[in-house]
Design a protein around this motif. Sequence first.
Motif, mmCIF file in Angstrom:
data_model
loop_
_atom_site.group_PDB
_atom_site.id
_atom_site.type_symbol
_atom_site.label_atom_id
_atom_site.label_comp_id
_atom_site.label_asym_id
_atom_site.label_seq_id
_atom_site.Cartn_x
_atom_site.Cartn_y
_atom_site.Cartn_z
ATOM 1 N N ARG A 1 0.828 -1.195 0.000
ATOM 2 C CA ARG A 1 0.000 0.000 0.000
ATOM 3 C C ARG A 1 0.872 1.257 0.000
ATOM 4 N N THR A 2 0.431 2.273 -0.744
ATOM 5 C CA THR A 2 1.093 3.570 -0.765
ATOM 6 C C THR A 2 0.150 4.588 -0.140
ATOM 7 N N LYS A 3 0.657 5.391 0.784
ATOM 8 C CA LYS A 3 -0.173 6.423 1.397
ATOM 9 C C LYS A 3 -0.503 7.503 0.367
ATOM 10 N N ILE A 4 -1.666 8.084 0.512
ATOM 11 C CA ILE A 4 -2.129 9.082 -0.440
ATOM 12 C C ILE A 4 -1.238 10.323 -0.412
ATOM 13 N N ALA A 5 -0.706 10.688 0.749
ATOM 14 C CA ALA A 5 0.216 11.827 0.823
ATOM 15 C C ALA A 5 1.438 11.591 -0.058
ATOM 16 N N ASP A 6 1.913 10.352 -0.098
ATOM 17 C CA ASP A 6 3.062 10.017 -0.944
ATOM 18 C C ASP A 6 2.681 9.994 -2.426
ATOM 19 N N VAL A 7 1.485 9.504 -2.732
ATOM 20 C CA VAL A 7 1.023 9.446 -4.119
ATOM 21 C C VAL A 7 0.918 10.851 -4.699
ATOM 22 N N LEU A 8 0.395 11.785 -3.912
ATOM 23 C CA LEU A 8 0.203 13.148 -4.410
ATOM 24 C C LEU A 8 1.509 13.875 -4.693
ATOM 25 N N SER A 9 2.604 13.423 -4.087
ATOM 26 C CA SER A 9 3.893 14.085 -4.319
ATOM 27 C C SER A 9 4.734 13.383 -5.389
ATOM 28 N N GLY B 1 2.816 6.424 -14.813
ATOM 29 C CA GLY B 1 2.848 5.081 -15.376
ATOM 30 C C GLY B 1 3.109 4.012 -14.330
ATOM 31 N N ALA B 2 3.487 4.413 -13.122
ATOM 32 C CA ALA B 2 3.738 3.443 -12.051
ATOM 33 C C ALA B 2 2.413 2.872 -11.538
ATOM 34 N N THR B 3 2.460 1.619 -11.122
ATOM 35 C CA THR B 3 1.292 0.983 -10.527
ATOM 36 C C THR B 3 1.326 1.206 -9.022
ATOM 37 N N VAL B 4 0.201 1.673 -8.469
ATOM 38 C CA VAL B 4 0.116 1.945 -7.039
ATOM 39 C C VAL B 4 -1.117 1.267 -6.445
ATOM 40 N N VAL B 5 -1.043 1.015 -5.146
ATOM 41 C CA VAL B 5 -2.186 0.501 -4.386
ATOM 42 C C VAL B 5 -2.469 1.507 -3.284
ATOM 43 N N VAL B 6 -3.672 2.051 -3.275
ATOM 44 C CA VAL B 6 -4.084 2.976 -2.227
ATOM 45 C C VAL B 6 -5.327 2.417 -1.547
ATOM 46 N N LYS B 7 -5.424 2.685 -0.257
ATOM 47 C CA LYS B 7 -6.588 2.265 0.518
ATOM 48 C C LYS B 7 -7.092 3.465 1.287
ATOM 49 N N GLY B 8 -8.394 3.603 1.372
ATOM 50 C CA GLY B 8 -8.945 4.729 2.105
ATOM 51 C C GLY B 8 -10.454 4.754 2.035
ATOM 52 N N TRP B 9 -10.991 5.878 2.501
ATOM 53 C CA TRP B 9 -12.430 6.064 2.573
ATOM 54 C C TRP B 9 -12.868 7.036 1.500
ATOM 55 N N VAL B 10 -14.035 6.784 0.944
ATOM 56 C CA VAL B 10 -14.588 7.605 -0.126
ATOM 57 C C VAL B 10 -15.131 8.902 0.463
ATOM 58 N N ARG B 11 -14.643 10.007 -0.048
ATOM 59 C CA ARG B 11 -15.202 11.309 0.341
ATOM 60 C C ARG B 11 -16.379 11.645 -0.566
ATOM 61 N N THR B 12 -16.186 11.480 -1.876
ATOM 62 C CA THR B 12 -17.266 11.729 -2.829
ATOM 63 C C THR B 12 -17.114 10.791 -4.017
ATOM 64 N N ARG B 13 -18.237 10.598 -4.708
ATOM 65 C CA ARG B 13 -18.211 9.867 -5.979
ATOM 66 C C ARG B 13 -19.186 10.556 -6.912
ATOM 67 N N ASN C 1 -9.540 9.239 0.460
ATOM 68 C CA ASN C 1 -8.674 9.808 1.483
ATOM 69 C C ASN C 1 -8.359 8.745 2.522
ATOM 70 N N ASP C 2 -7.096 8.695 2.979
ATOM 71 C CA ASP C 2 -6.710 7.717 3.998
ATOM 72 C C ASP C 2 -6.289 8.352 5.312
ATOM 73 N N GLY C 3 -6.377 9.673 5.414
ATOM 74 C CA GLY C 3 -6.023 10.352 6.642
ATOM 75 C C GLY C 3 -4.564 10.771 6.717
ATOM 76 N N SER C 4 -3.743 10.408 5.735
ATOM 77 C CA SER C 4 -2.333 10.800 5.755
ATOM 78 C C SER C 4 -2.153 12.258 5.345
ATOM 79 N N THR C 5 -3.157 12.837 4.713
ATOM 80 C CA THR C 5 -3.167 14.236 4.312
ATOM 81 C C THR C 5 -4.610 14.693 4.250
ATOM 82 N N ILE C 6 -4.801 15.983 4.289
ATOM 83 C CA ILE C 6 -6.164 16.513 4.201
ATOM 84 C C ILE C 6 -6.684 16.468 2.763
#
Length: 173
Positions: A3-11, A16-28, A40-45
């Motif tokens: 798993r990759t934290k969302i804070a790390d993904v955003l930076s 083209g890299a494959t990532v795995v993120v886990k978290g809660w849906v804010r909107t769809r 969002n997984d809570g690692s960043t706002i």
Amino acid sequence: MKRTKIADVLSREDYGATVVVKGWVRTRRGSKSVNFVALNDGSTIRNVQVVADVEKFDAEVLRQITTGACLSVTGTLVQSVGAGQSVEIQADAIEILGTCGSDYPMQKKGQSSDTIRHLPTFGCVPTRSARFSAYATTWRWPSTATSTNTDSSIFILPSSPPATVKVPDRCFK
């Protein structure tokens, strides 16, 4: 895959890299051909946008993705064409780890402190010290009152002992 934290993904900028993120849906939100999920997984706002092509996923899976649902998304990191974010994830696989009922009290729109105070889970609890924010000690989850999940970025503080004195009426007005 790890798993990759969302804070790390955003930076990241290795498109083209494959990532795995886990978290809660804010909107769809979605259309006939594509769905957009703010995760969002809570690692960043900030949230990461997950783009799910309707043709790749079963309609039943997409229907279960509601505000508050817990997801594990495997996808490709791409440069975002939309404003507001630099990267987004093109979903290859979505696993629903937990759903959220339509009676979930927290909605997409913001709630006032008074509204939150009237919800049984978020009732008024005296703060332990001035160092904590107003809500730091109000998160009381009865089933996990003393648990802490170190893999997640969300930490559940131990609940206060049951009050033996009457809580002031100002907490519930």
